[in-house]
Design a protein around this motif. Structure first.
Motif, mmCIF file in Angstrom:
data_model
loop_
_atom_site.group_PDB
_atom_site.id
_atom_site.type_symbol
_atom_site.label_atom_id
_atom_site.label_comp_id
_atom_site.label_asym_id
_atom_site.label_seq_id
_atom_site.Cartn_x
_atom_site.Cartn_y
_atom_site.Cartn_z
ATOM 1 N N SER A 1 0.808 -1.215 0.000
ATOM 2 C CA SER A 1 0.000 0.000 0.000
ATOM 3 C C SER A 1 0.848 1.275 0.000
ATOM 4 O O SER A 1 0.394 2.328 -0.452
ATOM 5 C CB SER A 1 -0.941 0.011 1.215
ATOM 6 O OG SER A 1 -0.204 -0.171 2.417
ATOM 7 N N GLU A 2 2.072 1.207 0.501
ATOM 8 C CA GLU A 2 2.922 2.395 0.565
ATOM 9 C C GLU A 2 3.808 2.544 -0.669
ATOM 10 O O GLU A 2 4.689 3.415 -0.702
ATOM 11 C CB GLU A 2 3.790 2.335 1.826
ATOM 12 C CG GLU A 2 2.967 2.367 3.117
ATOM 13 C CD GLU A 2 3.850 2.341 4.353
ATOM 14 O OE1 GLU A 2 5.093 2.290 4.188
ATOM 15 O OE2 GLU A 2 3.301 2.362 5.460
ATOM 16 N N GLY A 3 3.600 1.700 -1.671
ATOM 17 C CA GLY A 3 4.402 1.786 -2.885
ATOM 18 C C GLY A 3 5.838 1.352 -2.701
ATOM 19 O O GLY A 3 6.727 1.761 -3.457
ATOM 20 N N MET A 4 6.074 0.517 -1.697
ATOM 21 C CA MET A 4 7.432 0.019 -1.433
ATOM 22 C C MET A 4 7.427 -1.506 -1.493
ATOM 23 O O MET A 4 6.572 -2.147 -0.883
ATOM 24 C CB MET A 4 7.928 0.498 -0.065
ATOM 25 C CG MET A 4 7.996 2.008 0.051
ATOM 26 S SD MET A 4 8.403 2.581 1.732
ATOM 27 C CE MET A 4 10.073 1.998 1.881
ATOM 28 N N ILE A 5 8.366 -2.066 -2.219
ATOM 29 C CA ILE A 5 8.496 -3.517 -2.359
ATOM 30 C C ILE A 5 9.863 -3.939 -1.847
ATOM 31 O O ILE A 5 10.897 -3.457 -2.329
ATOM 32 C CB ILE A 5 8.345 -3.960 -3.835
ATOM 33 C CG1 ILE A 5 7.015 -3.473 -4.427
ATOM 34 C CG2 ILE A 5 8.451 -5.489 -3.951
ATOM 35 C CD1 ILE A 5 5.790 -4.096 -3.824
ATOM 36 N N VAL A 6 9.874 -4.826 -0.857
ATOM 37 C CA VAL A 6 11.134 -5.355 -0.321
ATOM 38 C C VAL A 6 11.231 -6.824 -0.713
ATOM 39 O O VAL A 6 10.403 -7.644 -0.315
ATOM 40 C CB VAL A 6 11.218 -5.216 1.212
ATOM 41 C CG1 VAL A 6 12.516 -5.842 1.716
ATOM 42 C CG2 VAL A 6 11.142 -3.756 1.622
ATOM 43 N N LEU A 7 12.224 -7.143 -1.535
ATOM 44 C CA LEU A 7 12.477 -8.522 -1.939
ATOM 45 C C LEU A 7 13.618 -9.072 -1.085
ATOM 46 O O LEU A 7 14.613 -8.381 -0.858
ATOM 47 C CB LEU A 7 12.847 -8.610 -3.418
ATOM 48 C CG LEU A 7 11.864 -8.025 -4.432
ATOM 49 C CD1 LEU A 7 12.356 -8.309 -5.853
ATOM 50 C CD2 LEU A 7 10.470 -8.564 -4.236
ATOM 51 N N ASN A 8 13.447 -10.301 -0.639
ATOM 52 C CA ASN A 8 14.474 -10.940 0.193
ATOM 53 C C ASN A 8 14.661 -12.376 -0.267
ATOM 54 O O ASN A 8 13.687 -13.094 -0.484
ATOM 55 C CB ASN A 8 14.052 -10.901 1.664
ATOM 56 C CG ASN A 8 15.088 -11.552 2.574
ATOM 57 O OD1 ASN A 8 15.152 -12.763 2.671
ATOM 58 N ND2 ASN A 8 15.880 -10.736 3.242
ATOM 59 N N ARG A 9 15.928 -12.778 -0.425
ATOM 60 C CA ARG A 9 16.203 -14.166 -0.822
ATOM 61 C C ARG A 9 17.463 -14.652 -0.109
ATOM 62 O O ARG A 9 18.507 -13.999 -0.187
ATOM 63 C CB ARG A 9 16.380 -14.273 -2.336
ATOM 64 C CG ARG A 9 16.597 -15.720 -2.809
ATOM 65 C CD ARG A 9 16.596 -15.806 -4.310
ATOM 66 N NE ARG A 9 16.768 -17.176 -4.775
ATOM 67 C CZ ARG A 9 16.852 -17.539 -6.052
ATOM 68 N NH1 ARG A 9 16.760 -16.624 -6.998
ATOM 69 N NH2 ARG A 9 17.005 -18.808 -6.380
ATOM 70 N N ASN A 10 17.319 -15.768 0.577
ATOM 71 C CA ASN A 10 18.459 -16.430 1.222
ATOM 72 C C ASN A 10 18.753 -17.732 0.486
ATOM 73 O O ASN A 10 17.839 -18.524 0.246
ATOM 74 C CB ASN A 10 18.151 -16.723 2.693
ATOM 75 C CG ASN A 10 18.049 -15.455 3.524
ATOM 76 O OD1 ASN A 10 18.473 -14.392 3.087
ATOM 77 N ND2 ASN A 10 17.481 -15.557 4.708
#
Length: 574
Positions: free
Chosen positions: A89-98
């Motif tokens: 909703s805030e227009g922020m995308i956090v991608l995380n990959r281990n």
């Protein structure tokens, strides 16, 4: 755009945290310093294929994390996130990959665990990576139609959607007609099987939710003694002298007597009286239930037999009675179709002929729109190539018709319908005057391929809505004025999208809005690691001078670097 990138224990990178800005960011440094490793990390972060080889030696896992900021409210990534139940909703995308040392990956989007497939799906809307070998994708003629349709935008999409909707009906009719046209022996065997299945289901005379009710009754009968004993004890605890009901009656009488002298107790008295009569009525029900209860072993055997029949049908025809009855209706229709095969074949042929006529009209309309945009694309690519000093180049979008497998026959001729139309599109090019046009895949020069790819990307980046575009040494094989033109063209792409570019060309580096130097160093422990240094204006001159002169940076090379930077400022301002 990609705002932040964190990399830990990835290849020769021990720990790295980078911030990126809008516009064109170039990454330069000596060969082997780790420039491409950073791009590999971004590639894996957006769903690329990973393996244990990426984990830094001696570590348990590699950790990648990236923050993307989306300014457009209608960005396709936000729509995909909404469909997947991911809060963006805030227009922020956090991608995380281990990536663990055994090669397994754990992926998250805004903290939510996702599969590699979902990560790749979301990542494809955020980052577009082009490397030295990505020309192979450009060489794949199977993808040229998709590129043209993407260029055509909403007008092509609308015509294509209308075609695809009708094509699905055409494919279904074709499949059904083919099935009915099988040989007589196969049809006879199929009919015998369906009739047997129909009779087996009908003989069972199933009722909706019958199995649920039978299982409840079976459970009750298997626990008959426990239920009977519990009801009996409950009844005897309430009924009889010096039992629960008797004590309640005494309490009620005493409270009624007290209520005659104290009005405040009247409500309590009425509540107790109501409770007594409720319990008394319940006692009568318990007695009736005890008198009704009777264990019937024959009934239990009948239930067991019936549940066995239902279970056997479930294994064959569906997980629930509803599924079985639905299957029964389907095979009844199929039996009717086979028994009246000739009339059904004729009906299907008539319907298919009508659909083919309409589909032909829609496919021709789609082809006409595609050809209109093919002409526009040809003119635009020709213009872009002239700016890249390929002004003698001729480009053409070649159309031909394809023949789909298992096509229906129209007057004995196979209908050339595919899932995306009747068109087969391939890009043709001639780079030298007097030479015939040839498929793009036949072009041998790496420098020419780089410029053609860049011309296409300049055009398509405006239509794709990708947040970040990454060029990994796509300027290989060029120099001089062509290198200058490529630098200007990459900068032009960065006006519409954030661009990260790995380059060895000083002309390209000079066009950067932001310049990052990638270097590697050996620690006291003897381990190699990569570091990234943002360059100041003075440091840019020194780095571009190194790119011009090589190992030894002279004052002349610095002067040339300053001239390149001044030229870049002039080009940008124009």
């Amino acid at each position: 755009m990609l705002a932040e990138l964190s990399i830990k224990n990835f290849a020769i990178i021990e720990s790295l945290s980078l911030s990126f800005e809008k516009g064109l960011t170039v990454l330069t440094g000596e060969t082997g310093a780790g420039k491409s490793i950073i791009i590999d990390a971004i590639s894996l972060l957006v769903g690329g294929r990973g393996s244990s080889e990426f984990v830094r030696a001696g570590e348990k896992r590699a950790e990648l994390e990236g923050l993307f900021i989306l300014e457009e409210e209608d960005h396709p990534c936000l729509k995909k996130c909404h469909e997947l139940g991911i809060d963006a909703s805030e227009g922020m995308i956090v991608l995380n990959r281990n990536i663990s040392a055994n090669g397994k990956s754990i992926c998250r989007i805004n903290g939510k665990l996702v599969t590699i497939g979902i990560l790749r799906d979301i990542g494809s809307t955020l980052v577009d990576i082009h490397g030295q070998h990505d020309h192979q994708e450009l060489m794949d003629e199977q993808k040229h139609l998709h590129l043209l349709d993407e260029y055509g935008g909403e007008e092509v999409k609308k015509a294509k959607d209308a075609y695809v909707k009708l094509y699905k009906k055409y494919a279904d009719l074709t499949k059904r007609l083919k099935a009915l046209s099988e040989n007589e022996q196969q049809m006879a065997h199929r009919l015998d099987l369906l009739k047997f299945q129909l009779k087996e289901i009908d003989d069972a005379d199933l009722k909706m939710d019958e199995d649920i009710k039978l299982q409840e009754e079976r459970q009750e009968m298997l626990n008959f003694e426990k239920i009977y004993e519990a009801l009996k004890n409950s009844y005897e605890s309430l009924q009889g002298e010096q039992r629960g009901l008797d004590f309640l009656r005494l309490a009620m009488n005493h409270l009624e007597e007290a209520a005659e002298f104290n009005k405040q107790l009247k409500e309590m008295s009425e509540t107790l009286s109501n409770s007594f009569y409720v319990v008394e009525d319940l006692t009568f029900q318990l007695r009736n239930e005890l008198e009704r209860m009777e264990f019937n072993p024959d009934r239990l055997n009948m239930i067991e037999d019936r549940l066995h029949v239902i279970h056997r049908l479930k294994r064959k025809y569906g997980q629930t009675i509803k599924d079985i009855l639905q299957y029964r209706d389907e095979i009844e229709k199929e039996i009717d179709t086979i028994e009246n095969r000739d009339s059904h074949i004729q009906t299907l042929r008539n319907e298919l002929k009508s659909v083919v006529e309409e589909l032909l009209t829609k496919s021709q309309h789609l082809t006409a729109i595609r050809k209109k945009y093919a002409n526009k694309l040809t003119a635009q690519i020709t213009s872009e190539l002239k700016q890249l000093y390929m002004d003698k180049t001729t480009f053409k979008v070649q159309f031909s018709q394809k023949e789909a497998q298992d096509s229906a026959l129209i007057d004995g001729i196979p209908a050339k319908f595919g899932s995306d139309g009747m068109d087969f599109v391939e890009f043709y090019i001639s780079t030298n005057p007097g030479e015939p046009l040839k498929p793009l895949a036949k072009i041998a020069s790496g420098g020419e391929l780089s410029r053609i790819m860049l011309a296409l990307k300049t055009i398509f980046s405006k239509h794709q809505g990708i947040t970040s575009i990454i060029f990994d040494e796509v300027d290989t094989g060029v120099s001089g004025r062509v290198a200058q033109a490529i630098g200007e063209k990459i900068y032009q792409v960065s006006i519409n999208s954030q661009v990260l570019c790995i380059t060895h060309l000083p002309q390209v580096a000079a066009m950067a809005d932001n310049h990052l130097l990638i270097a590697k160093e050996v620690s006291k422990e003897g381990r190699t690691k990569t570091k990234v240094l943002p360059l100041s204006e003075k440091e840019k001159i020194a780095e571009i001078g190194r790119m011009i002169a090589g190992a030894e940076v002279t004052e002349l090379s610095k002067q040339h670097a300053k001239e390149l930077l001044d030229l870049a400022i002039s080009v940008k301002s124009s």
